[in-house]
Each structure stands twice: as structure tokens, then as C-alpha cells.
Design a protein around this motif. Structure first.
Motif, PDB file in Angstrom:
ATOM      1  N   TRP A  87      -1.111   2.386  -8.047  1.00 42.19           N
ATOM      2  CA  TRP A  87      -0.123   3.180  -7.721  1.00 42.19           C
ATOM      3  C   TRP A  87       1.196   2.656  -7.730  1.00 42.19           C
ATOM      4  N   LEU A  88       1.259   1.490  -8.200  1.00 44.07           N
ATOM      5  CA  LEU A  88       2.533   0.852  -8.263  1.00 44.07           C
ATOM      6  C   LEU A  88       3.059   0.650  -9.841  1.00 44.07           C
ATOM      7  N   SER A  89       4.317   0.857 -10.020  1.00 39.19           N
ATOM      8  CA  SER A  89       4.991   0.408 -11.211  1.00 39.19           C
ATOM      9  C   SER A  89       5.467  -1.341 -11.199  1.00 39.19           C
ATOM     10  N   TRP A  90       4.587  -1.925 -12.010  1.00 40.26           N
ATOM     11  CA  TRP A  90       4.931  -3.418 -11.954  1.00 40.26           C
ATOM     12  C   TRP A  90       5.890  -4.093 -12.880  1.00 40.26           C
ATOM     13  N   GLN A  91       7.356  -4.120 -12.704  1.00 41.35           N
ATOM     14  CA  GLN A  91       8.206  -4.500 -13.475  1.00 41.35           C
ATOM     15  C   GLN A  91       8.330  -6.222 -13.391  1.00 41.35           C
ATOM     16  N   THR A  92       7.945  -6.982 -14.527  1.00 42.01           N
ATOM     17  CA  THR A  92       8.072  -8.128 -14.895  1.00 42.01           C
ATOM     18  C   THR A  92       9.669  -8.578 -15.116  1.00 42.01           C
ATOM     19  N   SER A  93       9.890  -9.730 -14.842  1.00 39.73           N
ATOM     20  CA  SER A  93      11.247 -10.325 -15.023  1.00 39.73           C
ATOM     21  C   SER A  93      11.234 -11.903 -14.931  1.00 39.73           C
ATOM     22  N   ASP A  94      12.403 -12.536 -15.647  1.00 37.70           N
ATOM     23  CA  ASP A  94      12.286 -13.950 -15.977  1.00 37.70           C
ATOM     24  C   ASP A  94      13.610 -14.128 -16.785  1.00 37.70           C
ATOM     25  N   LEU A 115      19.332 -15.518 -11.425  1.00 37.12           N
ATOM     26  CA  LEU A 115      19.692 -15.502 -10.154  1.00 37.12           C
ATOM     27  C   LEU A 115      20.986 -15.561 -10.011  1.00 37.12           C
ATOM     28  N   ASN A 116      21.816 -16.319 -11.168  1.00 38.30           N
ATOM     29  CA  ASN A 116      23.255 -16.549 -11.095  1.00 38.30           C
ATOM     30  C   ASN A 116      24.110 -15.294 -11.362  1.00 38.30           C
ATOM     31  N   HIS A 117      23.237 -14.257 -11.953  1.00 36.92           N
ATOM     32  CA  HIS A 117      24.137 -13.114 -12.174  1.00 36.92           C
ATOM     33  C   HIS A 117      23.354 -11.781 -11.429  1.00 36.92           C
ATOM     34  N   PRO A 118      24.363 -10.655 -11.481  1.00 34.91           N
ATOM     35  CA  PRO A 118      23.761  -9.440 -10.865  1.00 34.91           C
ATOM     36  C   PRO A 118      22.433  -9.208 -11.670  1.00 34.91           C
ATOM     37  N   TRP A 119      21.517  -8.574 -10.660  1.00 33.80           N
ATOM     38  CA  TRP A 119      20.368  -7.998 -11.188  1.00 33.80           C
ATOM     39  C   TRP A 119      20.331  -6.692 -11.945  1.00 33.80           C
ATOM     40  N   PRO A 120      19.722  -6.804 -13.079  1.00 34.79           N
ATOM     41  CA  PRO A 120      19.759  -5.550 -14.057  1.00 34.79           C
ATOM     42  C   PRO A 120      18.732  -4.305 -13.636  1.00 34.79           C
ATOM     43  N   ILE A 121      18.811  -4.078 -12.430  1.00 36.36           N
ATOM     44  CA  ILE A 121      17.789  -3.065 -11.912  1.00 36.36           C
ATOM     45  C   ILE A 121      18.154  -2.118 -10.753  1.00 36.36           C
ATOM     46  N   GLU A 122      17.829  -1.120 -10.688  1.00 38.31           N
ATOM     47  CA  GLU A 122      18.029  -0.418  -9.433  1.00 38.31           C
ATOM     48  C   GLU A 122      17.263  -0.492  -8.379  1.00 38.31           C
ATOM     49  N   LYS A 123      17.176   0.141  -7.234  1.00 34.33           N
ATOM     50  CA  LYS A 123      16.476  -0.312  -5.969  1.00 34.33           C
ATOM     51  C   LYS A 123      15.029  -0.054  -6.326  1.00 34.33           C
ATOM     52  N   VAL A 124      14.281  -0.849  -5.588  1.00 31.89           N
ATOM     53  CA  VAL A 124      12.685  -0.863  -5.844  1.00 31.89           C
ATOM     54  C   VAL A 124      12.074  -0.972  -4.393  1.00 31.89           C
ATOM     55  N   ASP A 125      10.956  -0.583  -4.331  1.00 28.69           N
ATOM     56  CA  ASP A 125      10.186  -0.720  -2.988  1.00 28.69           C
ATOM     57  C   ASP A 125       9.596  -1.986  -2.532  1.00 28.69           C
ATOM     58  N   ALA A 126       9.482  -2.814  -3.462  1.00 31.29           N
ATOM     59  CA  ALA A 126       8.801  -4.015  -3.131  1.00 31.29           C
ATOM     60  C   ALA A 126       9.417  -5.090  -4.026  1.00 31.29           C
ATOM     61  N   ILE A 127       9.483  -6.422  -3.506  1.00 31.17           N
ATOM     62  CA  ILE A 127       9.792  -7.417  -4.498  1.00 31.17           C
ATOM     63  C   ILE A 127       8.586  -8.609  -4.369  1.00 31.17           C
ATOM     64  N   TYR A 128       8.404  -9.172  -5.280  1.00 29.16           N
ATOM     65  CA  TYR A 128       7.312 -10.356  -5.361  1.00 29.16           C
ATOM     66  C   TYR A 128       7.631 -11.595  -6.099  1.00 29.16           C
ATOM     67  N   SER A 164       0.579  -1.134   0.253  1.00 33.42           N
ATOM     68  CA  SER A 164       0.132  -0.140  -0.009  1.00 33.42           C
ATOM     69  C   SER A 164       0.993   1.348   0.009  1.00 33.42           C
ATOM     70  N   LYS A 165       1.850   1.208   0.549  1.00 34.77           N
ATOM     71  CA  LYS A 165       2.882   2.357   0.533  1.00 34.77           C
ATOM     72  C   LYS A 165       3.959   2.269  -0.321  1.00 34.77           C
ATOM     73  N   CYS A 166       4.068   1.419  -1.198  1.00 35.47           N
ATOM     74  CA  CYS A 166       5.242   1.277  -2.147  1.00 35.47           C
ATOM     75  C   CYS A 166       4.710   1.887  -3.613  1.00 35.47           C
ATOM     76  N   LYS A 167       5.896   2.132  -4.294  1.00 29.90           N
ATOM     77  CA  LYS A 167       5.579   2.774  -5.624  1.00 29.90           C
ATOM     78  C   LYS A 167       6.129   2.114  -6.726  1.00 29.90           C
ATOM     79  N   SER A 168       6.917   0.897  -6.364  1.00 34.64           N
ATOM     80  CA  SER A 168       7.569   0.314  -7.478  1.00 34.64           C
ATOM     81  C   SER A 168       7.779  -1.210  -6.989  1.00 34.64           C
ATOM     82  N   VAL A 169       7.797  -2.295  -7.827  1.00 34.73           N
ATOM     83  CA  VAL A 169       7.615  -3.607  -7.329  1.00 34.73           C
ATOM     84  C   VAL A 169       8.419  -4.412  -8.450  1.00 34.73           C
TER      85      VAL A 169
END
Length: 197
Positions: A50-57, A85-98, A25-30
Motif C-alpha cells: 500500500w506504500l510508495s517506497w522512495q529510495t534515496s542516497d 543532508l547538507n542540502h535541501p531535500w528534492p522531494i515534497e511531503k511524505v507520510d513516512a520517513i525511514y 499501516s495508515k501511510c501511503k508514501s515513505v
């Protein structure tokens, strides 16, 4: 080409959404780690406006995810990035991870790598939500989970239903505190962690 489809995603999306609505509820990016078919993303994003939802796989799943996103577009729903998961994640900081139904599929070293990534990329006071089956004190929570675990290990001996106590230890090392352990349908759980900060 037909879109990939998971009946489990359809079955569990309503109860998961109810809990994510509160947790995020208080997050802006996931960041969704392991978007799979893309079904969760196209359902959750329009309901969490209210969230920006970034998919990944992994790249091999991007076409299927993109098909779902093309059919059910939303202004706050982003096309998948390649996350291994074997490599660095190609993303900056986020408010939430699902993540849903991933920790019992990947190997234990990759579960550890997942929490390292969470530690690095989740903002202070951010939320981590993990959906899936877990064992308690080394015991299955149901006969169906015991059978599922046998199936997992026959399919890939690196896969297994994880002990929640081991997950909590990894989470605490990553600076996370377990806030809620929600009982879900079909003998699953939704764990909600908060990052200290």
C-alpha cells in the motif's frame, strides 16, 4: 559489477519489517533516507504494497541501489533520488520517513540537518522510524556497542553512537513525539516517532 551486499541488512530485515508493517499501516508514501545497498528497500516494498517506497542516497551509492531494484523490481518501489543532508531535500511531503544505520555514521550537524528535513517534509500525523544503536544516559547498552563506537570514531571522528536523549530533543523541536522505543536484535533499537498535526 557485483551488487553491494550488507549481511546486517539480511540479518535485521525480518524484525524491522514486522514493526514497519504496524507503524506505516495508515501511510501511503515513505522516503527512505540513506538506502545504502538497497537491500532493505527491495525487501520491504513488496511486503508493504500500500506504500510508495522512495529510495534515496548520495549519488555514489545509486548504481548499487539500482542494481538491487533491477533484480528485484516492485511496482511501488522507486529508483533513488539524490539526497545530501547538507542540502535541501528534492522531494515534497511524505507520510513516512525511514532511515537505518545512518545517525551514528553522519556528523552531529548532519543529524540536526536530518531532523530539520523531517520537520519540513513529513506530513502531519506522519511517522518517522529510525533503526540503529543508541546510548542511554550516556552509557552503552552493550560491550559490543562500546567496541563499535570506538571503531566508528577511529574510522571517522565525526561518527558516534548517539545518546537517545539528544535525539528525542531534536525530534521534539521538529514537532515529533516518541511513540515506541523497540528493542531489536544485535543491541539495536527501532524508534517510532509521530508528527503532531
Amino acid at each position: 559489477m557485483n551488487k553491494p551486499f550488507s549481511q546486517a541488512c539480511e540479518n535485521n530485515k525480518l524484525p524491522i519489517l514486522a514493526l514497519l508493517t504496524k507503524a506505516f499501516s495508515k501511510c501511503k508514501s515513505v522516503l527512505e533516507v540513506g538506502s545504502g545497498t538497497g537491500q532493505h528497500a527491495v525487501y520491504f516494498a513488496p511486503n508493504l504494497t500500500w506504500l510508495s517506497w522512495q529510495t534515496s542516497d548520495m549519488p555514489l551509492n545509486h548504481q548499487g541501489i539500482s542494481q538491487w531494484l533491477q533484480e528485484y523490481p516492485a511496482g511501488n518501489l522507486l529508483y533513488p533520488i539524490s539526497l545530501d543532508l547538507n542540502h535541501p531535500w528534492p522531494i515534497e511531503k511524505v507520510d513516512a520517513i525511514y532511515t537505518a544505520n545512518t545517525l551514528h555514521i553522519v556528523s552531529w550537524p548532519l543529524v540536526q540537518a536530518f531532523f530539520s528535513g523531517v520537520s519540513e517534509h513529513l506530513n502531519p500525523q506522519g511517522k518517522l522510524c529510525i533503526y540503529g544503536p543508541f546510548n542511554y544516559q550516556g552509557k552503552y547498552s552493550s560491550e559490543s556497542n562500546a567496541g563499535f563506537d570506538i571503531w566508528l570514531k577511529e574510522r571517522d571522528n565525526q561518527s558516534a553512537i548517539r545518546d537517545i536523549e539528544a535525539i528525542i530533543i531534536l525530534a521534539e523541536k521538529a514537532g515529533l513525539t516518541l511513540e515506541h522505543d523497540h528493542e531489536m536484535p544485535a543491541n539495536n533499537r527501532l524508534l517510532v516517532f509521530s508528527k503532531l498535526g
